[in-house]
Design a protein around this motif. Structure first.
Motif, short mmCIF file in Angstrom:
data_model
loop_
_atom_site.label_atom_id
_atom_site.label_comp_id
_atom_site.label_asym_id
_atom_site.label_seq_id
_atom_site.Cartn_x
_atom_site.Cartn_y
_atom_site.Cartn_z
N GLU A 1 0.83 -1.21 0.00
CA GLU A 1 0.00 0.00 0.00
C GLU A 1 0.87 1.27 0.00
OE1 GLU A 1 0.20 -1.39 4.39
OE2 GLU A 1 0.22 -2.26 2.36
N HIS A 2 2.01 1.21 0.68
CA HIS A 2 2.94 2.34 0.68
C HIS A 2 3.51 2.54 -0.73
CE1 HIS A 2 3.90 2.18 5.28
NE2 HIS A 2 2.61 2.31 5.02
N GLU B 1 1.62 6.31 -7.46
CA GLU B 1 0.62 7.25 -7.96
C GLU B 1 1.07 8.69 -7.78
OE1 GLU B 1 -1.88 6.50 -9.86
OE2 GLU B 1 -1.17 4.43 -9.68
N ARG B 2 1.81 8.95 -6.72
CA ARG B 2 2.37 10.30 -6.53
C ARG B 2 3.36 10.62 -7.66
NH1 ARG B 2 7.14 11.87 -4.39
NH2 ARG B 2 7.56 9.91 -3.29
N GLU C 1 2.21 1.60 -3.56
CA GLU C 1 1.19 2.04 -4.51
C GLU C 1 0.94 3.53 -4.40
OE1 GLU C 1 -1.32 1.78 -7.66
OE2 GLU C 1 0.04 0.24 -6.87
N ARG C 2 0.90 4.05 -3.18
CA ARG C 2 0.73 5.49 -2.99
C ARG C 2 1.90 6.26 -3.60
NH1 ARG C 2 -1.17 4.24 2.31
NH2 ARG C 2 0.85 4.88 3.21
N GLN C 3 3.09 5.73 -3.41
CA GLN C 3 4.28 6.37 -3.97
C GLN C 3 4.22 6.38 -5.49
OE1 GLN C 3 8.18 4.30 -4.28
NE2 GLN C 3 8.87 5.80 -2.75
#
Length: 408
Positions: A101-102, A108-109, A104-106
């Motif tokens: 999850e970390h 997308e950023r 994936e957020r990275q």
């Protein structure tokens, strides 16, 4: 006229423009921009860009995407390109490459940054992280780095990706085997630059590479005093060392795309003068003159002073002991020199973001007579530095310092 013809012409023009700025690699690994050879004559930092152009530079590097749109616009107006850094988290208490999850957020950023800036004409390369690998042993970091590189290539096939590492160790080379979609490597190295090509051959590195940071010998690799204070080279000595390293490691080109001198500005790191090509007051040092010569083939008409030596009559002192400091300096253009002396506390203090707080010069301890200064040691035990600044009144300077220790 057929109403579709103007649209076709616009589409053709857009594709032609995109091809003109597309970045790729030649068969020997060298960089191409718009199909033509492009050798990076670059500087690390986003300040003093007019001076960069004046000196013959063609590119600058950022470490994050903060304000990137403004910088890309400014670069385009100046005829510069931008090596755009995207900050990546290091493994820490609030981020882990082991947590999907970390990651994936990275991803997308980073995707958002790519989409926002991929069509700017001044864009040259995407830098995915700076020394974020934590030494190179975390396989999950390298896998995530490849996912990022793959995504960037899909979103923006016109601009290659790299990650910047603090020296290319065998452990990092092993980790990079997991990043087939990363197009090149960025290497931050200082004292190791002189023998870098031999090192890369030894470890079998064959991909393209760029010097994302190079400069004087770092404080971590410099000789030290008996009380463990790093000894800084003079600005004149730094330029001589950088010339030797550049001519051997960078200038031959080939798979080396060029490099970014660190730092095209001024900062407090170990000292206020260790890495900066500029002084806080704005003067340029011999390194700026050197880069102009290396980039343009011609030295500047007016050059920085040459600082031949600095000596203190004593370096281990008792509280309030008087001693003498002397500097030998000349100006290659026979400009009149001005000399300024300082003594500062060498103890390091840091602000909440981790950077060093510049020390304030101690007052009332120096009586200066130009190239000679009578100095009274501070009355408190500790590590200090005696600085000298030699300026020519034409915007150029030479600097040096000597560590001294006050013992009770």
């Amino acid at each position: 006229m057929n109403k579709f013809i103007p649209l076709l012409l616009l589409s053709f023009a857009a594709h032609a423009f995109a091809d003109a700025i597309k970045v790729s690699f030649a068969a020997d690994g060298s960089l191409l921009r718009g199909g033509k050879p492009y050798f990076i004559k670059g500087a690390g930092g986003e300040n003093n860009l007019d001076e960069l152009v004046k000196r013959g530079g063609n590119s600058f590097r950022t470490w994050t995407d903060n304000g990137l749109d403004t910088l890309l616009d400014k670069a385009d107006k100046l005829g510069l390109t931008v090596c755009a850094g995207i900050w990546l988290e290091k493994e820490c208490s609030w981020f882990s490459y082991k947590k999907p999850e970390h990651c994936e957020r990275q991803l997308e950023r980073v995707r958002k940054t790519i989409r926002l800036h991929r069509e700017y004409p001044a864009l040259l390369l995407w830098g995915l992280g700076n020394e974020a690998d934590g030494g190179g042993s975390d396989i999950e970091y390298w896998k995530q780095l490849n996912r990022l590189a793959q995504m960037v290539h899909e979103e923006d096939p016109a601009h290659p990706t790299f990650t910047a590492v603090a020296g290319l160790s065998e452990e990092r080379v092993s980790g990079l085997k997991n990043t087939p979609d990363l197009k090149m490597i960025g290497i931050n190295t200082y004292g190791g630059l002189l023998n870098l090509r031999e090192h890369l051959a030894k470890i079998g590195w064959t991909k393209p590479w760029v010097l994302t940071e190079f400069g004087p010998q770092g404080f971590w690799e410099s000789p030290k005093t008996k009380w463990n204070a790093p000894i800084e080279a003079t600005s004149t000595q730094k330029a001589a060392m950088i010339r030797k390293c550049y001519e051997k490691a960078i200038a031959p080109g080939g798979p080396c795309a060029g490099g970014y001198i660190f730092l095209w500005g001024q900062k407090q790191e170990a000292t206020s003068t260790w890495f900066g090509v500029f002084l806080k007051s704005g003067e340029t040092t011999a390194t700026a003159d050197l880069m102009q010569e290396l980039w343009s083939g011609k030295p500047p008409e007016n050059r920085a002073p040459v600082l031949k030596s600095i000596k203190c009559s004593a370096t281990t002192l008792t509280p309030s002991q008087e001693f003498t400091a002397k500097v030998v300096a000349i100006d290659p253009d026979d400009d009149e020199l001005q000399i300024r002396w300082e003594i500062i506390n060498d103890a390091k203090r840091h602000h909440e973001k981790g950077g060093e707080i510049p020390p304030t010069p101690l007052e009332g301890l120096i009586q200066s007579k130009g190239k000679s200064a009578e100095i009274k040691a501070p009355d408190k035990a500790g590590s200090y530095r005696v600085f000298v600044y030699v300026t020519d009144g034409k915007g150029h300077a030479a600097t040096a310092n000597v560590p001294v220790q006050v013992k009770p």
